[in-house]
Design a protein around this motif. Structure first.
Motif, PDB file in Angstrom:
ATOM      1  N   ASN A  76       1.009  -1.162  -0.069  1.00  0.00           N
ATOM      2  CA  ASN A  76       0.029  -0.074   0.005  1.00  0.00           C
ATOM      3  C   ASN A  76       0.880   1.277  -0.036  1.00  0.00           C
ATOM      4  N   ASP A  77       0.404   2.213   0.265  1.00  0.00           N
ATOM      5  CA  ASP A  77       1.121   3.584   0.184  1.00  0.00           C
ATOM      6  C   ASP A  77       1.363   4.189   1.236  1.00  0.00           C
ATOM      7  N   VAL A  78       1.408   3.400   2.572  1.00  0.00           N
ATOM      8  CA  VAL A  78       1.373   4.084   3.788  1.00  0.00           C
ATOM      9  C   VAL A  78       2.937   4.097   4.316  1.00  0.00           C
ATOM     10  N   LEU A  79       3.417   2.900   4.269  1.00  0.00           N
ATOM     11  CA  LEU A  79       4.801   2.748   4.528  1.00  0.00           C
ATOM     12  C   LEU A  79       5.955   3.016   3.562  1.00  0.00           C
ATOM     13  N   SER A  80       6.883   3.774   3.809  1.00  0.00           N
ATOM     14  CA  SER A  80       7.921   3.953   2.928  1.00  0.00           C
ATOM     15  C   SER A  80       8.590   2.500   2.602  1.00  0.00           C
ATOM     16  N   PRO A  81       9.403   2.531   1.361  1.00  0.00           N
ATOM     17  CA  PRO A  81      10.255   1.559   1.245  1.00  0.00           C
ATOM     18  C   PRO A  81      11.344   1.189   2.216  1.00  0.00           C
ATOM     19  N   GLU A  82      11.557   2.109   2.804  1.00  0.00           N
ATOM     20  CA  GLU A  82      12.568   2.304   4.120  1.00  0.00           C
ATOM     21  C   GLU A  82      12.044   1.429   5.159  1.00  0.00           C
ATOM     22  N   GLN A  83      10.833   1.981   5.701  1.00  0.00           N
ATOM     23  CA  GLN A  83      10.013   1.470   6.779  1.00  0.00           C
ATOM     24  C   GLN A  83       9.905   0.012   6.527  1.00  0.00           C
ATOM     25  N   ARG A  84       9.349  -0.356   5.243  1.00  0.00           N
ATOM     26  CA  ARG A  84       8.923  -1.884   5.048  1.00  0.00           C
ATOM     27  C   ARG A  84      10.337  -2.640   5.381  1.00  0.00           C
ATOM     28  N   LYS A  85      11.429  -2.105   4.714  1.00  0.00           N
ATOM     29  CA  LYS A  85      12.641  -3.156   4.988  1.00  0.00           C
ATOM     30  C   LYS A  85      13.092  -3.176   6.283  1.00  0.00           C
ATOM     31  N   PHE A  86      12.837  -2.128   7.055  1.00  0.00           N
ATOM     32  CA  PHE A  86      13.281  -2.066   8.297  1.00  0.00           C
ATOM     33  C   PHE A  86      12.462  -3.109   9.396  1.00  0.00           C
ATOM     34  N   TYR A  87      11.010  -3.170   8.802  1.00  0.00           N
ATOM     35  CA  TYR A  87      10.119  -4.187   9.672  1.00  0.00           C
ATOM     36  C   TYR A  87      10.611  -5.381   9.010  1.00  0.00           C
ATOM     37  N   GLU A  88      10.661  -5.696   7.727  1.00  0.00           N
ATOM     38  CA  GLU A  88      11.237  -7.079   7.310  1.00  0.00           C
ATOM     39  C   GLU A  88      12.332  -7.553   8.149  1.00  0.00           C
ATOM     40  N   GLU A  89      13.279  -6.531   8.313  1.00  0.00           N
ATOM     41  CA  GLU A  89      14.689  -7.201   8.802  1.00  0.00           C
ATOM     42  C   GLU A  89      14.450  -7.312  10.392  1.00  0.00           C
ATOM     43  N   ASN A  90      13.781  -6.494  11.244  1.00  0.00           N
ATOM     44  CA  ASN A  90      13.871  -6.264  12.390  1.00  0.00           C
ATOM     45  C   ASN A  90      12.499  -6.986  13.243  1.00  0.00           C
ATOM     46  N   GLY A  91      11.368  -6.894  12.469  1.00  0.00           N
ATOM     47  CA  GLY A  91      10.203  -7.090  13.062  1.00  0.00           C
ATOM     48  C   GLY A  91       9.342  -6.191  13.970  1.00  0.00           C
ATOM     49  N   PHE A  92       9.829  -5.022  13.677  1.00  0.00           N
ATOM     50  CA  PHE A  92       9.188  -3.769  14.521  1.00  0.00           C
ATOM     51  C   PHE A  92       9.482  -2.781  13.859  1.00  0.00           C
ATOM     52  N   LEU A  93       8.310  -1.694  14.082  1.00  0.00           N
ATOM     53  CA  LEU A  93       8.760  -0.330  13.619  1.00  0.00           C
ATOM     54  C   LEU A  93       7.933   0.631  14.467  1.00  0.00           C
ATOM     55  N   VAL A  94       8.908   1.795  14.799  1.00  0.00           N
ATOM     56  CA  VAL A  94       7.985   2.790  15.735  1.00  0.00           C
ATOM     57  C   VAL A  94       7.771   4.181  14.782  1.00  0.00           C
ATOM     58  N   ILE A  95       6.604   4.310  14.930  1.00  0.00           N
ATOM     59  CA  ILE A  95       6.067   5.659  14.305  1.00  0.00           C
ATOM     60  C   ILE A  95       5.687   6.726  15.658  1.00  0.00           C
ATOM     61  N   LYS A  96       6.421   7.851  15.449  1.00  0.00           N
ATOM     62  CA  LYS A  96       6.450   8.843  16.340  1.00  0.00           C
ATOM     63  C   LYS A  96       5.359   9.692  16.274  1.00  0.00           C
ATOM     64  N   ASN A  97       4.738   9.997  17.709  1.00  0.00           N
ATOM     65  CA  ASN A  97       3.877  10.975  17.709  1.00  0.00           C
ATOM     66  C   ASN A  97       2.388  10.691  16.919  1.00  0.00           C
ATOM     67  N   LEU A  98       2.334   9.256  17.051  1.00  0.00           N
ATOM     68  CA  LEU A  98       0.966   8.632  16.506  1.00  0.00           C
ATOM     69  C   LEU A  98      -0.289   8.864  16.935  1.00  0.00           C
ATOM     70  N   VAL A  99      -0.318   8.855  18.117  1.00  0.00           N
ATOM     71  CA  VAL A  99      -1.841   9.100  18.951  1.00  0.00           C
ATOM     72  C   VAL A  99      -1.756  10.198  19.703  1.00  0.00           C
ATOM     73  N   SER A 100      -2.808  11.341  19.636  1.00  0.00           N
ATOM     74  CA  SER A 100      -2.836  12.378  20.376  1.00  0.00           C
ATOM     75  C   SER A 100      -2.940  12.640  21.726  1.00  0.00           C
ATOM     76  N   ASP A 101      -2.374  13.723  22.188  1.00  0.00           N
ATOM     77  CA  ASP A 101      -2.257  13.714  23.638  1.00  0.00           C
ATOM     78  C   ASP A 101      -3.868  13.783  24.452  1.00  0.00           C
ATOM     79  N   ALA A 102      -4.604  14.261  23.463  1.00  0.00           N
ATOM     80  CA  ALA A 102      -6.125  14.451  24.077  1.00  0.00           C
ATOM     81  C   ALA A 102      -6.601  12.778  24.007  1.00  0.00           C
ATOM     82  N   ASP A 103      -6.371  11.879  23.064  1.00  0.00           N
ATOM     83  CA  ASP A 103      -6.919  10.680  23.263  1.00  0.00           C
ATOM     84  C   ASP A 103      -6.249   9.947  24.385  1.00  0.00           C
TER      85      ASP A 103
END
Length: 337
Positions: free
Chosen positions: A50-77
């Motif tokens: 899909n168009d969400v993850l960049s090729p670099e992000q996909r490669k990182f997850y493929e190799e490492n099994g995890f991926l951190v997305i910074k500041n994804l959920v709002s303070d309010a939530d």
């Protein structure tokens, strides 16, 4: 609601969730790795196109099994989730099926219910406010990268890691989440784990062994810790302790997505505050249930089924029946799960 009413309600739910069987799927004694040969024609094994993850992000997850997305959920939530957790601790709300857990060192204390006693709320699928986490568009946007469009929320937790008592019971042994799940394939399952405040090694951040998602499901059991160990905190009995590990320092709202075979755990909370995180394991509704009898997962099945009987008076159920009750569709169509 007494145990008899609860058991009757669960039986009705199971009747709706369990169509006639078309043949059982049996697990191997310890799940085998998928042959790389079947994926030679695919560049990516663990992420979807899909168009969400960049090729670099996909490669990182493929190799490492995890991926951190910074500041994804709002303070309010996050503040809303924190407030609801506090209401649950004060027993102002009592969602059906919710499990409240305490650290083994305070489990027999005389303390009244409060944030300082409850270390985890589990199975909050019937709490409308907390379950909002599982349907946040910003969360599902990334979940779909790992599960595809038909998404089930299978396992929910809000973790309130307490200050360690000195017996090191606030730590969590190294484990693989797939140990608890009677459904497959593992590559269609992902955890979203969101920090509700700053988290680092002082208050017990997650620690992961990159690349271990490419291995097999290993036998788990309770570690032999002198200070005691919390209920259902199973750990891997044997793994290479020389494997490089990464400590995930996270800020409020940061979210890590990780594979259910990734070996991970968390250290003790050395501060005087409580370390909070909220999480959900998601799976493609195309996943299927397996029979864990005579496999390395049989020990956790016995423990969870026994706990269900004690809490809800439900008898003659299997591990997969409990997960059928827990699961909720959050996007797309409910197919197998």
């Amino acid at each position: 609601m007494d145990k008899a009413q609860t058991a009757a309600r669960l039986r009705v739910m199971l009747a709706h969730l369990c169509p006639p069987s078309v043949g059982a799927v049996i697990a191997h004694p310890t799940s085998e790795a998928i042959s790389p040969a079947s994926f030679l024609s695919q560049q990516f094994q663990y992420t979807r196109d899909n168009d969400v993850l960049s090729p670099e992000q996909r490669k990182f997850y493929e190799e490492n099994g995890f991926l951190v997305i910074k500041n994804l959920v709002s303070d309010a939530d996050i503040d809303r989730f924190r407030n609801e957790f506090e209401r649950i601790c004060r027993q102002e709300v009592k969602p059906f099926g919710l499990m409240l857990m305490r650290d083994v060192t305070i489990a027999k204390s005389e303390y009244s219910p409060s944030e300082k006693v409850i270390t985890k709320v589990q199975d909050f699928q019937e709490d409308e406010e907390l379950f909002r986490y599982c349907s946040l568009p910003e969360i599902l946007k990334y979940v779909e990268c790992f599960t595809g469009p038909n998404i089930m929320a299978m396992h929910t937790m809000l973790i309130n890691k307490p200050p360690d008592s000195g017996k090191k019971t606030s730590r969590h042994p190294m484990h693989q989440d797939l140990h608890y799940f009677p459904f497959r394939p593992s590559n269609s399952i992902v955890c979203a784990w969101t920090a509700m405040e700053h988290i680092d090694r002082n208050n017990g951040c997650l620690v992961v062994l990159p690349g271990t998602h490419k291995g097999t499901l290993k036998p788990h059991d309770y570690p032999q810790w002198e200070g005691g160990v919390n209920i259902m905190f199973h750990g891997i009995q044997e793994y290479d302790r020389n494997t490089p590990r990464v400590h995930l320092v996270m800020e409020k709202g940061d979210t890590v997505f990780f594979h259910p075979l990734l070996i991970h755990g968390s250290g003790q909370n050395k501060t005087q505050g409580f370390r909070k995180a909220i999480s959900c394991h998601f799976a493609s509704s195309n996943c299927y249930y397996i029979n864990v009898k005579d496999t390395s997962q049989e020990n956790i099945e016995k423990e969870i089924v026994s706990l269900a009987e004690k809490m809800f008076g439900v008898k003659d159920v299997a591990l997969k029946d409990i997960w059928k009750i827990r699961g909720r569709l959050v996007r797309g169509q409910r197919l197998n799960l």
